[in-house]
Design an enzyme around this catalytic site. Structure first.
Site, PDB file in Angstrom:
ATOM      1  N   ARG A   1       0.843  -1.202   0.000  1.00  0.00           N
ATOM      2  CA  ARG A   1       0.000   0.000   0.000  1.00  0.00           C
ATOM      3  C   ARG A   1       0.880   1.256   0.000  1.00  0.00           C
ATOM      4  O   ARG A   1       0.617   2.224  -0.709  1.00  0.00           O
ATOM      5  CB  ARG A   1      -0.904  -0.004   1.242  1.00  0.00           C
TER       6      ARG A   1
ATOM      7  N   HIS B   1     -20.128  10.101  -0.107  1.00  0.00           N
ATOM      8  CA  HIS B   1     -20.576   8.776   0.335  1.00  0.00           C
ATOM      9  C   HIS B   1     -22.099   8.717   0.204  1.00  0.00           C
ATOM     10  O   HIS B   1     -22.792   9.662   0.596  1.00  0.00           O
ATOM     11  CB  HIS B   1     -20.151   8.564   1.794  1.00  0.00           C
TER      12      HIS B   1
ATOM     13  N   ASP C   1     -14.945   6.579   6.079  1.00  0.00           N
ATOM     14  CA  ASP C   1     -16.119   7.453   5.909  1.00  0.00           C
ATOM     15  C   ASP C   1     -16.447   8.204   7.208  1.00  0.00           C
ATOM     16  O   ASP C   1     -17.611   8.415   7.549  1.00  0.00           O
ATOM     17  CB  ASP C   1     -17.342   6.635   5.456  1.00  0.00           C
TER      18      ASP C   1
HETATM   19  C1  GRF Z   1     -20.921   7.126  -5.635  1.00  0.00           C
HETATM   20  O1  GRF Z   1     -22.133   6.583  -5.231  1.00  0.00           O
HETATM   21  C2  GRF Z   1     -20.170   7.675  -4.454  1.00  0.00           C
HETATM   22  O2  GRF Z   1     -21.009   8.203  -3.471  1.00  0.00           O
HETATM   23  C3  GRF Z   1     -19.464   6.452  -3.932  1.00  0.00           C
HETATM   24  O3  GRF Z   1     -19.064   5.742  -5.071  1.00  0.00           O
HETATM   25  C4  GRF Z   1     -19.954   6.054  -6.140  1.00  0.00           C
HETATM   26  C5  GRF Z   1     -19.114   6.554  -7.268  1.00  0.00           C
HETATM   27  O4  GRF Z   1     -19.874   6.762  -8.428  1.00  0.00           O
HETATM   28  N1  GRF Z   1     -18.356   6.805  -3.077  1.00  0.00           N
HETATM   29  P1  GRF Z   1     -19.231   7.477  -9.687  1.00  0.00           P
HETATM   30  O5  GRF Z   1     -17.982   6.677 -10.055  1.00  0.00           O
HETATM   31  O6  GRF Z   1     -18.894   8.881  -9.300  1.00  0.00           O
HETATM   32  O7  GRF Z   1     -20.281   7.401 -10.750  1.00  0.00           O
END
Ligand code: GRF
Length: 215
Positions: free
Chosen positions: A69, A113, A149
Site C-alpha cells: 500500500r 458517500h 467514511d
Molecule cells: C458514488 O455513489 C459515491 O457516493 C461512492 O461511489 C460512487 C461513485 O460513483 N463513493 P461514480 O464513479 O462517481 O459514478
C-alpha cells in the site's frame, strides 16, 4: 478559467459520474478550480475514458502493480505533487488511505458517500439502508480523516426511501443528489470562508444541506 483556479485531482475507481458533475460545474464557472489530474487505481475504470473525452489529464496507477500500500500511495503522491495538486476529491475511489496520505492533504481532501453518515459507512450502503428500514437516506460530502467514511461532514442531502425500493432504485435517487452536492461542497470550501472545530465544519453563508432531494 482564471489563473487563480485551484488545481484539484479527482481520484476514481469506476464509472466517474461524480467526476463528470464536478467537471461540469467547473466548466460552467461555478467553482474556481481546474481538474489538473484524474487518477484511477483501476486501469479499466470507465471514468478514465470519460475524463479523456473531456480533455482532462487522466492516468491509471494500478495498485496491483505495487508490492505494498505504501509503495502505491507513494506513486500516487508523486503524481499529485507533479501536478501541484492543492485539493483532492475522492469520487468512488475504493482504496483505503493511510494516515500518512491523509496527513498530506488534511482538510484539503473530500469524499462523497451515498448515505447520511454516520449511518451506513462502508460498502453496499443502499442495501443496508433498505434492510434497516430507514425512511430517509441521502449523500454526505465530508473531509477525509484516518477512518472509514468518518471525517468531518461538510454537506448532506436527504432523499426518501420508498416502500419497495431496490438498492439500484435508491442508489439512482441518491446519485442524482450526489451530482449536486459534491460540486456545491467543493464550491463552498474554495469560495467561502469556513472553519473547523473538532468534528464541526462551519460554513459561512448557509447550512450544509442541499435541498430538493425529495424526488
Ligand atoms: C458514488 O455513489 C459515491 O457516493 C461512492 O461511489 C460512487 C461513485 O460513483 N463513493 P461514480 O464513479 O462517481 O459514478
Amino acid at each position: 478559467m482564471t489563473s487563480s483556479a485551484v488545481p484539484i485531482a479527482v481520484l476514481i475507481s469506476g464509472r466517474g459520474s461524480n467526476l463528470v458533475a464536478l467537471a461540469g460545474a467547473i466548466e460552467s464557472g461555478e467553482i474556481p478550480a481546474r481538474i489538473a489530474l484524474v487518477l484511477s487505481n483501476e486501469s479499466a475504470a470507465a471514468g478514465l475514458v470519460r475524463a479523456r473525452e473531456m480533455d482532462l489529464e487522466a492516468v491509471a496507477v494500478p495498485h496491483r502493480d505495487f508490492s505494498s500500500r505504501a509503495a502505491h500511495e507513494a506513486a500516487v503522491l508523486e503524481r499529485l505533487e507533479a501536478a501541484s495538486i492543492e485539493w483532492v476529491c475522492l469520487a468512488g475511489y475504493t482504496r483505503l488511505l493511510s494516515p500518512d496520505f491523509v496527513g498530506r492533504y488534511r482538510n484539503r481532501m473530500l469524499n462523497i458517500h451515498p448515505s447520511l453518515l454516520p449511518a451506513f459507512p462502508g460498502l453496499e450502503v443502499q442495501q443496508q439502508a433498505i434492510d434497516h428500514g430507514v425512511k430517509l437516506s441521502g449523500c454526505t460530502v465530508h473531509l477525509v480523516d484516518e477512518g472509514l467514511d468518518s471525517g468531518p461532514i461538510v454537506l448532506q442531502c436527504a432523499v426518501p426511501v420508498r416502500g419497495h425500493d431496490t438498492a439500484a432504485e435508491l442508489a439512482a435517487r441518491i446519485l442524482e443528489q450526489e451530482h449536486r452536492a459534491y460540486p456545491e461542497a467543493l464550491r463552498k470550501l474554495l469560495v467561502e470562508p469556513w472553519a473547523i472545530e473538532g468534528r464541526r465544519v462551519f460554513l459561512s453563508s448557509s447550512i450544509g444541506v442541499v435541498e430538493g432531494g425529495s424526488d
